[in-house]
Design an enzyme around this catalytic site. Structure first.
Site, PDB file in Angstrom:
ATOM      1  N   ASP A 269      -0.831   0.979  -4.871  1.00 40.13           N
ATOM      2  CA  ASP A 269      -1.631  -0.062  -5.449  1.00 40.13           C
ATOM      3  C   ASP A 269      -3.220   0.342  -5.733  1.00 40.13           C
ATOM      4  O   ASP A 269      -3.850  -0.533  -6.059  1.00 40.13           O
ATOM      5  CB  ASP A 269      -1.695  -1.263  -4.267  1.00 40.13           C
ATOM      6  CG  ASP A 269      -2.480  -1.077  -3.099  1.00 40.13           C
ATOM      7  OD1 ASP A 269      -2.512   0.128  -2.805  1.00 40.13           O
ATOM      8  OD2 ASP A 269      -3.223  -1.928  -2.456  1.00 40.13           O
TER       9      ASP A 269
ATOM     10  N   ASP B 159      -2.700   5.809  -4.162  1.00 33.95           N
ATOM     11  CA  ASP B 159      -1.440   5.245  -3.583  1.00 33.95           C
ATOM     12  C   ASP B 159      -1.135   4.313  -4.423  1.00 33.95           C
ATOM     13  O   ASP B 159      -1.437   3.901  -5.480  1.00 33.95           O
ATOM     14  CB  ASP B 159      -1.869   4.826  -1.942  1.00 33.95           C
ATOM     15  CG  ASP B 159      -2.957   3.390  -2.154  1.00 33.95           C
ATOM     16  OD1 ASP B 159      -3.541   3.519  -3.104  1.00 33.95           O
ATOM     17  OD2 ASP B 159      -2.958   2.831  -0.944  1.00 33.95           O
TER      18      ASP B 159
ATOM     19  N   SER C 172       0.858  -1.202  -0.065  1.00 34.41           N
ATOM     20  CA  SER C 172      -0.009  -0.095  -0.082  1.00 34.41           C
ATOM     21  C   SER C 172       0.952   1.116   0.105  1.00 34.41           C
ATOM     22  O   SER C 172       1.743   1.446  -0.844  1.00 34.41           O
ATOM     23  CB  SER C 172      -1.143  -0.008   1.019  1.00 34.41           C
ATOM     24  OG  SER C 172      -1.775   1.025   1.007  1.00 34.41           O
TER      25      SER C 172
ATOM     26  N   ASP D  45      -5.744   1.571  -4.258  1.00 35.05           N
ATOM     27  CA  ASP D  45      -7.177   1.360  -3.509  1.00 35.05           C
ATOM     28  C   ASP D  45      -7.293   2.651  -2.540  1.00 35.05           C
ATOM     29  O   ASP D  45      -8.539   2.835  -2.301  1.00 35.05           O
ATOM     30  CB  ASP D  45      -7.053   0.035  -2.583  1.00 35.05           C
ATOM     31  CG  ASP D  45      -5.950   0.225  -1.444  1.00 35.05           C
ATOM     32  OD1 ASP D  45      -5.022   1.079  -1.369  1.00 35.05           O
ATOM     33  OD2 ASP D  45      -5.880  -0.555  -0.778  1.00 35.05           O
TER      34      ASP D  45
END
Length: 572
Positions: free
Chosen positions: A300, A298, A148, A302
């Protein structure tokens, strides 16, 4: 001096079970770095209820080939034991972080060595696309290699079930048990390449199509919305510009310096859109091109951060709660306009998020499901309510999910929805920020904030546990002059009314969280992070907004109240 048990644990990594580079790295730590050796072996890297996240390197308390292999072997054992006479399938994605691609292939190798068919993305992809791909491809599990928004030295491993949601009870506990049974010499690394299929464009197209279908509403002029977008060196560059273009938002300006995926995240201290500093370059570009909205994701993809023009025409970064409120209000209104608001709808949020979500949903006659922190619980709420219509759900940490085609935070579709909301606001002669203030005026001005205190290593973990134990043993009686009415202890599942002494049961799974509610509507939450060496304090306060021109003044008063709480708790 290294603890003898830690030294013995580290010497096991000098055996032929581990490759020569790993043995060399451990021997060097034994010879030269006792403190680092202790940190790497004082505990095992925990395979928690959502997977693992940690610093990369050799050792039991690190992300590496062997800790990932152990997790995947345990997951394989669980799947094989519970799915006899069935072809098992897994899909794997990875982000831009160092070693993510290599780790993804290692995970794939362990699956195929266990006879499990694997679909592996040919390049980095977003977490929401991985969640979508699990059901799209009919898989039994999904894995994404990501940490993340953590610093560059981190990586991680998130596990999804067949429903595209991160694993939830009872399977999470059963999988953890299987992982804990595995010894490193039992990991099967010898891949069966015949069971590996690389995937890419076909899944991209399917995901982008359904994202546009769920993120756009009616005929509205999208070409007049000027957008700035930054990928913060992450995976969103693979999806967000494409989805925006497909939907008709063609005046999009990318922050080119942050568009190339790079695990060093060279232009930011932290690739976290919750931090204003991370969006500084996007803000500069937005001002240069006079953008209506700026957005950043961010690594990734999400989490989503957005900024819009305030009443004075300046770019204002919305917090996660504000974005969630706007999106929830918009989606419910679209249901209402389409004649689909019939009392069977529900939205979802978490115990640490704004109280305003429920207030807003109640206004429309929509149920609110309040879950533990983490999107897997929102995904579980969908599974637990199969006959109900899920509108959308979010949490304060800059995550939102529209409909249920993705069962995790989905910054890709949320980016599209944010732009769609701006387009509709423009069509109605208003702005997104103006609409937020109108909501505050009608329902009350809710303001939230968060402080995280980092405590690294073995001593830090002990300090965090002691801090929350002290809060539990000595509950506050008042917070900045307002009496505490309720103390909610999610570890004991008890809500206590401090005024009447009445105790009631909290009907959500147990978690190490304390929440205080005062008579004036102030809310204080305390919880240790599940993925980082941090203890988190969430603050929520409420005021009244009688005139939107007073918004700045009221917000300043609420911010001051939060600061007073922080100073009282001596958190600064």
């Amino acid at each position: 001096m290294v603890n003898p048990e830690i030294l013995e644990a580290s010497k096991q990594w000098l055996s032929p079970t581990f490759d020569q580079d790993t043995q060399k790295e451990i021997q060097n730590l034994i010879d030269n770095s006792p403190e680092e050796l202790t940190d790497r072996f004082y505990k095992n890297m925990e395979f928690g209820t959502g997977g693992m996240r940690g610093v990369m390197g050799a050792g039991t308390n690190r992300i590496n080939k062997y800790t990932l292999g152990k997790a995947t072997q345990g997951l394989s054992n669980f799947l094989l034991a519970n799915n006899t006479n069935k072809e098992l399938k897994a899909v794997i994605a990875f982000d831009c972080r160092h070693n993510s691609k290599e780790f993804a292939k290692i995970v794939a190798d362990v699956f195929t060595a266990n006879g499990i068919k694997v679909f592996l993305f040919d390049d980095l992809r977003t977490t929401p696309e991985l969640s979508f791909a699990v059901r799209h491809l009919g898989c039994d599990t999904g894995i994404v290699l990501t940490a993340s928004h953590n610093p560059p030295e981190y990586n991680g491993y998130k596990v999804y079930g067949a429903d595209g949601c991160q694993i939830t009870p009872p399977n999470d506990g059963l999988i953890i048990n299987e992982v804990n049974k595995v010894s490193f010499d039992q990991i099967k690394f010898d891949a069966n390449e015949n069971l590996l299929t690389y995937i890419g464009t076909e899944v991209d197209n399917a995901f982008n199509k359904v994202s546009v279908e769920n993120g756009t509403f009616g005929n509205v002029n999208r070409s007049n919305v000027k957008v700035v977008f930054t990928a913060l060196h992450g995976t969103s560059i693979m999806s967000v510009p494409q989805v925006l273009d497909k939907a008709g938002f063609n005046d999009v300006h990318l922050v080119e310096e942050q568009s190339k995926p790079d695990g060093n995240f060279p232009t930011v201290k932290s690739p976290n859109p919750e931090e204003p500093e991370a969006l500084a370059m996007a803000t500069d570009l937005a001002n240069a091109v006079n953008a209506d909205i700026l957005m950043g994701c961010d690594p990734d993809s999400d989490r989503l951060g957005i900024a819009v023009r305030d009443l004075d025409g300046n770019m204002k970064l919305l917090n996660g709660n504000q974005t969630m409120i706007l999106m929830t209000d918009f989606l419910i209104q679209q249901k209402k306009a389409a004649g689909k608001l019939n009392g069977n709808q529900f939205t979802a949020t978490t115990i640490v998020s704004s109280e305003m979500v429920k207030v807003l949903a109640d206004h429309y006659g929509v149920e609110t499901v309040i879950t533990l922190t983490g999107f897997k619980w929102i995904g579980k709420a969908i599974a637990d309510n199969p006959t109900k219509d899920f509108v959308g759900g979010g949490e304060e940490s800059f995550g939102y999910m529209i409909s249920d085609f993705v069962r995790d935070k989905d910054a890709v579709t949320s980016c599209l929805l944010a732009c769609e909301m701006v387009a509709h606001a423009k069509a109605n002669g208003t702005t997104l920020y103006q609409q937020l203030l109108d909501i505050y005026k009608e329902h009350g001005f809710y303001k939230e904030s968060l402080i995280s205190i980092t405590k690294k290593g073995m001593d830090g973990a002990a300090q965090i546990q002691q801090m929350i134990a002290d809060f539990r043993a000595n509950p506050f009686q008042e917070i900045v002059g307002s009496k505490v009415k309720y103390v909610c202890d999610y570890e004991s599942s008890i809500q206590k009314n401090l005024i009447t002494g009445e105790e009631t049961t909290i009907n959500v799974p147990k978690s190490n969280v304390l929440i205080y509610h005062t008579e004036d509507g102030t809310k204080l939450c305390v919880r240790p992070s599940g993925t980082e060496p941090k203890i988190k304090f969430y603050f929520g306060v409420k005021g009244e907004l009688n005139n939107i021109n007073q918004a700045q003044e009221v917000e300043a008063q609420l911010d001051q109240k939060i600061n007073n709480i922080i100073e009282t708790l001596q958190l600064k």
